[in-house]
Write a protein that holds these residues in place. Structure first.
Motif, PDB file in Angstrom:
ATOM      1  N   LEU A 153       0.832  -1.196   0.000  1.00 32.31           N
ATOM      2  CA  LEU A 153       0.000   0.000   0.000  1.00 32.31           C
ATOM      3  C   LEU A 153       0.871   1.251   0.000  1.00 32.31           C
ATOM      4  O   LEU A 153       0.615   2.212  -0.754  1.00 32.31           O
ATOM      5  CB  LEU A 153      -0.919  -0.016   1.214  1.00 32.31           C
ATOM      6  CG  LEU A 153      -1.933   1.128   1.332  1.00 32.31           C
ATOM      7  CD1 LEU A 153      -2.767   1.253   0.064  1.00 32.31           C
ATOM      8  CD2 LEU A 153      -2.829   0.917   2.554  1.00 32.31           C
ATOM      9  N   GLY A 154       1.919   1.255   0.822  1.00 31.97           N
ATOM     10  CA  GLY A 154       2.823   2.399   0.836  1.00 31.97           C
ATOM     11  C   GLY A 154       3.512   2.598  -0.497  1.00 31.97           C
ATOM     12  O   GLY A 154       3.636   3.735  -0.989  1.00 31.97           O
ATOM     13  N   ARG A 155       3.952   1.517  -1.112  1.00 37.57           N
ATOM     14  CA  ARG A 155       4.638   1.642  -2.400  1.00 37.57           C
ATOM     15  C   ARG A 155       3.679   2.117  -3.493  1.00 37.57           C
ATOM     16  O   ARG A 155       4.045   2.922  -4.365  1.00 37.57           O
ATOM     17  CB  ARG A 155       5.278   0.320  -2.790  1.00 37.57           C
ATOM     18  CG  ARG A 155       6.205   0.452  -3.994  1.00 37.57           C
ATOM     19  CD  ARG A 155       7.065  -0.749  -4.193  1.00 37.57           C
ATOM     20  NE  ARG A 155       6.290  -1.916  -4.580  1.00 37.57           N
ATOM     21  CZ  ARG A 155       6.845  -3.071  -4.968  1.00 37.57           C
ATOM     22  NH1 ARG A 155       8.163  -3.195  -4.985  1.00 37.57           N
ATOM     23  NH2 ARG A 155       6.083  -4.101  -5.301  1.00 37.57           N
ATOM     24  N   ALA A 156       2.425   1.620  -3.453  1.00 35.73           N
ATOM     25  CA  ALA A 156       1.442   2.061  -4.439  1.00 35.73           C
ATOM     26  C   ALA A 156       1.163   3.555  -4.289  1.00 35.73           C
ATOM     27  O   ALA A 156       1.003   4.280  -5.294  1.00 35.73           O
ATOM     28  CB  ALA A 156       0.149   1.259  -4.286  1.00 35.73           C
ATOM     29  N   LEU A 157       1.111   4.025  -3.059  1.00 33.03           N
ATOM     30  CA  LEU A 157       0.886   5.453  -2.818  1.00 33.03           C
ATOM     31  C   LEU A 157       2.083   6.284  -3.270  1.00 33.03           C
ATOM     32  O   LEU A 157       1.924   7.401  -3.773  1.00 33.03           O
ATOM     33  CB  LEU A 157       0.588   5.690  -1.340  1.00 33.03           C
ATOM     34  CG  LEU A 157      -0.784   5.169  -0.866  1.00 33.03           C
ATOM     35  CD1 LEU A 157      -0.857   5.135   0.651  1.00 33.03           C
ATOM     36  CD2 LEU A 157      -1.906   6.052  -1.437  1.00 33.03           C
ATOM     37  N   VAL A 158       3.289   5.760  -3.095  1.00 33.68           N
ATOM     38  CA  VAL A 158       4.480   6.453  -3.612  1.00 33.68           C
ATOM     39  C   VAL A 158       4.391   6.572  -5.127  1.00 33.68           C
ATOM     40  O   VAL A 158       4.655   7.634  -5.709  1.00 33.68           O
ATOM     41  CB  VAL A 158       5.762   5.697  -3.201  1.00 33.68           C
ATOM     42  CG1 VAL A 158       6.973   6.239  -3.966  1.00 33.68           C
ATOM     43  CG2 VAL A 158       6.004   5.838  -1.703  1.00 33.68           C
TER      44      VAL A 158
ATOM     45  N   GLY B  11       2.234   9.245  -6.193  1.00 36.07           N
ATOM     46  CA  GLY B  11       2.684  10.589  -5.842  1.00 36.07           C
ATOM     47  C   GLY B  11       2.174  11.087  -4.503  1.00 36.07           C
ATOM     48  O   GLY B  11       2.411  12.240  -4.143  1.00 36.07           O
ATOM     49  N   ASP B  12       1.492  10.251  -3.746  1.00 35.96           N
ATOM     50  CA  ASP B  12       0.954  10.663  -2.440  1.00 35.96           C
ATOM     51  C   ASP B  12       1.929  10.232  -1.345  1.00 35.96           C
ATOM     52  O   ASP B  12       1.692   9.272  -0.611  1.00 35.96           O
ATOM     53  CB  ASP B  12      -0.421  10.035  -2.229  1.00 35.96           C
ATOM     54  CG  ASP B  12      -1.144  10.621  -1.005  1.00 35.96           C
ATOM     55  OD1 ASP B  12      -0.506  11.375  -0.248  1.00 35.96           O
ATOM     56  OD2 ASP B  12      -2.333  10.283  -0.813  1.00 35.96           O
ATOM     57  N   THR B  13       3.045  10.970  -1.226  1.00 36.88           N
ATOM     58  CA  THR B  13       4.081  10.576  -0.269  1.00 36.88           C
ATOM     59  C   THR B  13       3.615  10.756   1.175  1.00 36.88           C
ATOM     60  O   THR B  13       4.079  10.045   2.070  1.00 36.88           O
ATOM     61  CB  THR B  13       5.371  11.379  -0.503  1.00 36.88           C
ATOM     62  OG1 THR B  13       5.051  12.780  -0.455  1.00 36.88           O
ATOM     63  CG2 THR B  13       5.981  11.040  -1.851  1.00 36.88           C
ATOM     64  N   ALA B  14       2.705  11.683   1.417  1.00 35.03           N
ATOM     65  CA  ALA B  14       2.228  11.891   2.784  1.00 35.03           C
ATOM     66  C   ALA B  14       1.494  10.648   3.284  1.00 35.03           C
ATOM     67  O   ALA B  14       1.731  10.165   4.398  1.00 35.03           O
ATOM     68  CB  ALA B  14       1.320  13.114   2.842  1.00 35.03           C
ATOM     69  N   ALA B  15       0.577  10.125   2.446  1.00 38.03           N
ATOM     70  CA  ALA B  15      -0.135   8.906   2.842  1.00 38.03           C
ATOM     71  C   ALA B  15       0.805   7.703   2.839  1.00 38.03           C
ATOM     72  O   ALA B  15       0.687   6.803   3.682  1.00 38.03           O
ATOM     73  CB  ALA B  15      -1.315   8.659   1.900  1.00 38.03           C
TER      74      ALA B  15
ATOM     75  N   GLY C 102      14.084   5.767  -1.434  1.00 36.66           N
ATOM     76  CA  GLY C 102      13.965   6.186  -2.828  1.00 36.66           C
ATOM     77  C   GLY C 102      12.992   7.325  -3.007  1.00 36.66           C
ATOM     78  O   GLY C 102      13.142   8.155  -3.919  1.00 36.66           O
ATOM     79  N   ALA C 103      11.973   7.361  -2.129  1.00 40.62           N
ATOM     80  CA  ALA C 103      10.989   8.437  -2.213  1.00 40.62           C
ATOM     81  C   ALA C 103      11.370   9.633  -1.348  1.00 40.62           C
ATOM     82  O   ALA C 103      10.631  10.618  -1.300  1.00 40.62           O
ATOM     83  CB  ALA C 103       9.618   7.917  -1.798  1.00 40.62           C
ATOM     84  N   GLY C 104      12.515   9.550  -0.668  1.00 35.83           N
ATOM     85  CA  GLY C 104      12.954  10.645   0.183  1.00 35.83           C
ATOM     86  C   GLY C 104      12.110  10.840   1.420  1.00 35.83           C
ATOM     87  O   GLY C 104      11.995  11.948   1.946  1.00 35.83           O
ATOM     88  N   ILE C 105      11.513   9.752   1.914  1.00 41.11           N
ATOM     89  CA  ILE C 105      10.636   9.852   3.089  1.00 41.11           C
ATOM     90  C   ILE C 105      11.457   9.613   4.350  1.00 41.11           C
ATOM     91  O   ILE C 105      12.038   8.532   4.527  1.00 41.11           O
ATOM     92  CB  ILE C 105       9.503   8.815   3.012  1.00 41.11           C
ATOM     93  CG1 ILE C 105       8.645   9.059   1.767  1.00 41.11           C
ATOM     94  CG2 ILE C 105       8.652   8.857   4.268  1.00 41.11           C
ATOM     95  CD1 ILE C 105       7.577   8.001   1.561  1.00 41.11           C
ATOM     96  N   PRO C 106      11.526  10.591   5.261  1.00 42.69           N
ATOM     97  CA  PRO C 106      12.250  10.351   6.524  1.00 42.69           C
ATOM     98  C   PRO C 106      11.408   9.490   7.452  1.00 42.69           C
ATOM     99  O   PRO C 106      10.180   9.565   7.456  1.00 42.69           O
ATOM    100  CB  PRO C 106      12.438  11.760   7.096  1.00 42.69           C
ATOM    101  CG  PRO C 106      11.272  12.525   6.562  1.00 42.69           C
ATOM    102  CD  PRO C 106      10.980  11.959   5.179  1.00 42.69           C
ATOM    103  N   SER C 107      12.083   8.687   8.216  1.00 43.56           N
ATOM    104  CA  SER C 107      11.374   7.831   9.169  1.00 43.56           C
ATOM    105  C   SER C 107      11.114   8.582  10.459  1.00 43.56           C
ATOM    106  O   SER C 107      11.992   9.246  10.988  1.00 43.56           O
ATOM    107  CB  SER C 107      12.200   6.578   9.479  1.00 43.56           C
ATOM    108  OG  SER C 107      11.623   5.880  10.547  1.00 43.56           O
ATOM    109  N   GLU C 108       9.885   8.481  10.946  1.00 47.94           N
ATOM    110  CA  GLU C 108       9.559   9.050  12.257  1.00 47.94           C
ATOM    111  C   GLU C 108       9.532   7.966  13.312  1.00 47.94           C
ATOM    112  O   GLU C 108       9.105   8.176  14.433  1.00 47.94           O
ATOM    113  CB  GLU C 108       8.199   9.743  12.198  1.00 47.94           C
ATOM    114  CG  GLU C 108       8.183  10.909  11.214  1.00 47.94           C
ATOM    115  CD  GLU C 108       6.805  11.508  11.064  1.00 47.94           C
ATOM    116  OE1 GLU C 108       5.921  11.144  11.861  1.00 47.94           O
ATOM    117  OE2 GLU C 108       6.610  12.327  10.170  1.00 47.94           O
ATOM    118  N   VAL C 109       9.973   6.786  12.916  1.00 44.63           N
ATOM    119  CA  VAL C 109       9.960   5.662  13.846  1.00 44.63           C
ATOM    120  C   VAL C 109      11.387   5.319  14.220  1.00 44.63           C
ATOM    121  O   VAL C 109      12.223   5.118  13.360  1.00 44.63           O
ATOM    122  CB  VAL C 109       9.295   4.424  13.213  1.00 44.63           C
ATOM    123  CG1 VAL C 109       9.336   3.258  14.175  1.00 44.63           C
ATOM    124  CG2 VAL C 109       7.871   4.740  12.817  1.00 44.63           C
ATOM    125  N   THR C 110      11.678   5.319  15.480  1.00 48.42           N
ATOM    126  CA  THR C 110      12.987   4.843  15.938  1.00 48.42           C
ATOM    127  C   THR C 110      12.772   3.654  16.857  1.00 48.42           C
ATOM    128  O   THR C 110      11.932   3.711  17.756  1.00 48.42           O
ATOM    129  CB  THR C 110      13.780   5.936  16.676  1.00 48.42           C
ATOM    130  OG1 THR C 110      14.894   5.336  17.332  1.00 48.42           O
ATOM    131  CG2 THR C 110      12.922   6.652  17.712  1.00 48.42           C
TER     132      THR C 110
END
Length: 911
Positions: free
Chosen positions: A788-793, A796-800, A830-838
């Protein structure tokens, strides 16, 4: 009396150890070292270790007595008071003038101690029995040693290698491994020291044979040697000069030289019986009870018998009395002893030990040996049972019941050999019912030895020949077992098709035999059409048997429960079988490991599969190692360790595997996963299709047993081959929906979704994700979040996309799925999404700090020194970290954490 450990004298044979202690404890700066025999001894702590009675305390006494111009502070641990040593030391320090303060505030206390110690030339802390000290005392001693390296302070700690409460060795390990600590392990006395003590005991030069005898009997232990020389010296002071090989005979001759004949008979009776009540001893010695009592008192006064009971002070005396008897005479003594013990209602095993020494056995003796073997098996000692059964079988070779009992016992230790013996024992059975019961035992053994194909042939022949001569219950029992065995052998499924189907007119609900219920359950599960019935029959099967008497239905019932997602019941049943069936423990642990993988708990799965693998390697042949190896390979592949998984699969690849109905397609599925993870996608696709062919060959239609269609569809979609992916998704989706469990429906929807192009793709994946979230399929849920995340990338919906990739990462960390974690990291990066999970977020501040250091490769000992805590404390924190992060050890920390600070980091992919 010779006291090898008497205070105030140099212990015999310990000159080197005394010189070593003197060099360490003598006045002088310990940090600058002392020289002994060309080597420099540094540091300020010495630990003296050894077994009880080895002379540790006497060595300490002698070393302390030789000190001059030294303040000696001494304490000792106590079994019932862990703080005793610290109280004694603090009390002595107070008497010596150290300023009183709260010892719990170490910094304040040490300041006063350092002021006092600075004016002394040498201070020695001596603690005996330090293994009994509690953790605060050991920590106080450790801190004192570490802080006093520039003071004239030494510390000598004495501990027993065996005594002490649980965890004592771990508590002392930190101090013993400190760079300033030297460990002195006391070994047994050399022969020269033993000879010197013997010479002192008897006042003359002992013979070489006698010295050798003393070394063997005492093991060089000063305490045992002292007691031996003291007691033997009282009995016969002239035995020391014994020479030659007849030392034992000469010892007996000397001991009994002045003993009346009736007393020697009583001593022999005690030696044969091994310590019984006086009436039995008197009857065996053939003397009146009162005479036997007089003889016992005489033997005690001569220090031949112990002061209490009917045991000899020294085993060589008992052995010498028995060796002095001619074989025929000893046989008569043992035969009489066996009869007396049997008449006195002695335990079968106790009587059997005497029968084992006889050359010929009477009929009642064979029966008693069989009873003894049953007792041995009941207490979990089949090796002892074999000792009793082998001579019994040799005395009665045509006894069919005895042959079966021997074969069953052999099967507990060597399943393959036991199976062959059962086949031969089957031919000895004359009674039809006995023959059928022996066939049941053979069928159970076949499940363990993996000789299912052979067993099916034998069981069918027995049913055909004896069918009309068995009662209905026994016949049903045998047919149920035949089906269970046949299901395990892929070549037998077709010819057993009519037997496997329910025979009762009322259907499986009227079946009462647990084995046949398990067959009905697994058949319903494998044909992929009746999940509710499969679960119900499996649960009824579980309630209908006891694993300790017959565990043949466990695997089939658990498989049916697994496929119907009744995972809690399946786990409980496997746990029960693991505890109650030691012979199958490795296989049931492996199945529980596969169950853990099925539920997405890879940390627990790895622990179970790893333990199963270790057990199978120690007891190769019980399961052939196939199931444990495949289980561990399954977990390793999911965790991203492809090289380990491939090695395990190669080990499991054997003829035994290819005869296995269920494990063969699962092996091919895992092999395909490993090739996919290694980047060889074409090979993976071929193996996925081979898996499907293996399932079709044996008529397994359940889409979840080895979901090759699902994984192959995902792989093809990943490569952009959507049409081929859609074909496979359609092939598996129909039976998956027909099976109807949330896992099956969710997987069908996900396979259809990933093979679909166009705007409706995201909606289909969302449906699959929602369904899987309500099932036990955590791995598949994480995979759905990833897609689902990859399909959204892609849309073009990087926020979702960020939300779902973060959820995928969370689930992957929780399950331990390293393979999917890396894919999610690469997609996010690859999508330049920073992780908010540590991963550090779930840890306490202390755990976070320790985990960060350990992830950088800092050792536990260095971390402990930096934080001024014990190594054990660090290990406890890391165990909690591993549990929270669901990993198995330090090696995985760097992969899980991915960074060494708390700043959010871009999810980076690494292969």
């Amino acid at each position: 009396m010779v006291d090898a450990n008497r205070p105030g004298r140099a212990p015999a044979g310990r000159d080197d150890e005394l010189r070593r202690l003197a060099a360490r404890l003598s006045p002088g700066a310990p940090g600058q070292g002392s020289v002994i025999k060309g080597s420099i001894i540094k540091g300020s702590v010495i630990v003296v270790r050894g077994q009880a009675g080895i002379g540790k305390t006497s060595l300490l006494d002698a070393a302390l007595a030789a000190l001059t111009d030294t303040v000696v502070l001494r304490g000792a641990g106590a079994p019932d008071d862990g703080a005793a040593a610290s109280r004694e030391l603090l009390a002595e320090l107070s008497r010596a003038g150290v300023r009183a303060s709260d010892p719990d505030d170490f910094a304040a206390w040490y300041e006063g101690f350092a002021d006092w110690a600075g004016g002394r030339s040498a201070i020695v802390f001596a603690v005996d029995d330090v293994q009994w000290c509690d953790e605060p005392t050991v920590r106080w001693l450790s801190l004192l040693a570490r802080h006093s390296t520039r003071l004239p302070v030494r510390m000598i700690l004495v501990r027993s290698a065996a005594d002490g409460p649980e965890g004592a060795a771990e508590r002392l390990a930190d101090l013993e491994s400190w760079y300033g600590t030297e460990v002195l392990d006391l070994g047994p006395l050399p022969a020269e020291a033993v000879a010197a003590l013997a010479r002192e005991a008897v006042g003359s030069e002992p013979g070489e044979a006698f010295v050798r005898h003393c070394v063997e009997q005492s093991g060089g232990n000063p305490l045992l040697l002292r007691e031996m020389l003291d007691e033997l010296g009282k009995v016969a002071s002239g035995i020391a000069p014994v020479a030659g090989s007849a030392a034992g005979a000469a010892l007996i001759h000397s001991l009994f030289a002045g003993v009346p004949d009736y007393a020697r008979k009583v001593a022999t009776a005690i030696a044969v019986l091994g310590g019984q009540d006086l009436s039995l001893v008197a009857r065996l010695a053939k003397v009146p009870a009162r005479t036997a009592g007089t003889a016992v008192e005489l033997l005690r006064s001569q220090h031949i018998l112990a002061a209490e009971g009917f045991s000899f002070r020294h085993d060589p005396v008992r052995d010498g009395l028995l060796d002095a008897l001619e074989p025929a005479e000893l046989g008569r003594w043992r035969r009489t002893a066996a009869i007396l013990l049997s008449d006195a209602a002695g335990s079968p095993e106790e009587v059997a030990e005497h029968l084992l020494e006889l050359a010929e056995l009477d009929s009642w003796m064979v029966d008693l040996l069989r009873d003894a073997a049953s007792c041995a098996c009941d207490r979990g000692a089949p090796w002892d049972a074999l000792r009793y059964l082998r001579p019994a079988a040799a005395a009665r070779p045509s006894d069919g019941g005895l042959a079966v009992q021997l074969a069953e016992t052999v099967a507990l230790l060597e399943p393959d050999s036991g199976f062959d013996l059962l086949r031969r024992a089957l031919e000895l059975q004359q009674d039809p019912v006995d023959r059928a019961r022996a066939a049941v035992k053979l069928g159970r053994a076949a499940l363990v030895a993996r000789r299912c194909g052979t067993a099916v042939t034998v069981l069918e022949r027995v049913l055909t020949v004896l069918g009309g001569e068995m009662d209905q219950q026994l016949r049903g029992h045998l047919e149920g077992l035949l089906c269970l065995v046949g299901i395990e052998d892929r070549d037998s499924l077709a010819k057993l098709d009519t037997r496997i189907q329910p025979r009762n007119s009322g259907g499986p609900e009227t079946v009462v035999d647990a084995r046949h219920l398990a067959v009905c359950a697994v058949v319903a599960a494998l044909d992929g059409t009746r999940p509710r019935e499969a679960a119900e029959w499996a649960m009824r099967a579980i309630r209908g048997y006891t694993p300790t008497t017959d565990d043949s239905a466990v695997s089939s019932a658990v498989l049916a429960l697994l496929l119907t997602d009744e995972v809690d019941v399946a786990r409980d049943e496997l746990t029960r079988a693991i505890e109650l069936v030691p012979a199958q423990r490795s296989e049931y642990l492996a199945f529980r490991g596969l169950l853990g993988h099925w539920c997405g708990d890879l940390a627990t799965a790895a622990a179970d599969a790893g333990q199963a693998y270790a057990l199978s390697r120690r007891a190769e042949g019980r399961t052939g190692g196939v199931v444990p190896r495949i289980a561990l390979a399954t977990v390793a592949a999911q965790q991203g360790d492809t090289s380990k998984a491939m090695k395990l699969l190669r080990e499991a690849d054997s003829p035994q595997l290819w005869d296995h109905t269920v494990m063969r397609p699962w092996f091919q599925l895992v092999d395909a996963r490993v090739h996919w993870a290694a980047g060889d996608r074409e090979a993976a696709l071929k193996l996925f299709h081979l898996c499907g062919e293996s399932l079709a060959d044996v008529g397994i239609a359940n889409p979840l047993l080895a979901p090759w269609w699902f994984e192959a569809a995902c792989l093809l979609a990943d490569e952009g081959r959507f049409e081929a992916a859609a074909d496979l998704a359609a092939e598996g989706a129909e039976p998956a929906v027909r099976w109807g469990t949330p896992r099956a429906i969710g997987m069908a929807k996900l396979a259809t979704a990933v093979s679909t192009r166009g705007p409706g793709r995201i909606g289909l994946i969302e449906e699959a994700t929602a369904v899987l979230a309500g099932s036990p399929a955590r791995l598949e849920e994480a995979l759905a979040e990833f897609h689902l995340g990859r399909a959204l990338v892609d849309a073009g919906d990087t926020a979702a996309a960020r939300t779902h990739l973060r959820r995928c990462v969370e689930l992957s960390l929780r399950t331990g799925d390293r393979f999917l974690l890396r894919r999610a990291q690469r997609t996010a990066a690859g999508a330049g999404i920073p992780s908010e999970v540590t991963p550090l977020a779930s840890l306490s501040p202390a755990e976070r700090h320790i985990a960060r250091l350990a992830g950088r490769g800092v050792s536990n000992r260095v971390i402990a020194e930096r934080l001024f805590v014990t190594v054990r404390t660090i290990e406890t924190h890391l165990t909690s970290v591993y549990r929270k992060l669901r990993i198995t050890g330090r090696a995985e920390l760097a992969v899980v954490l991915g960074h060494t600070d708390d700043r959010p980091a871009v999810l980076e992919g690494v292969r």
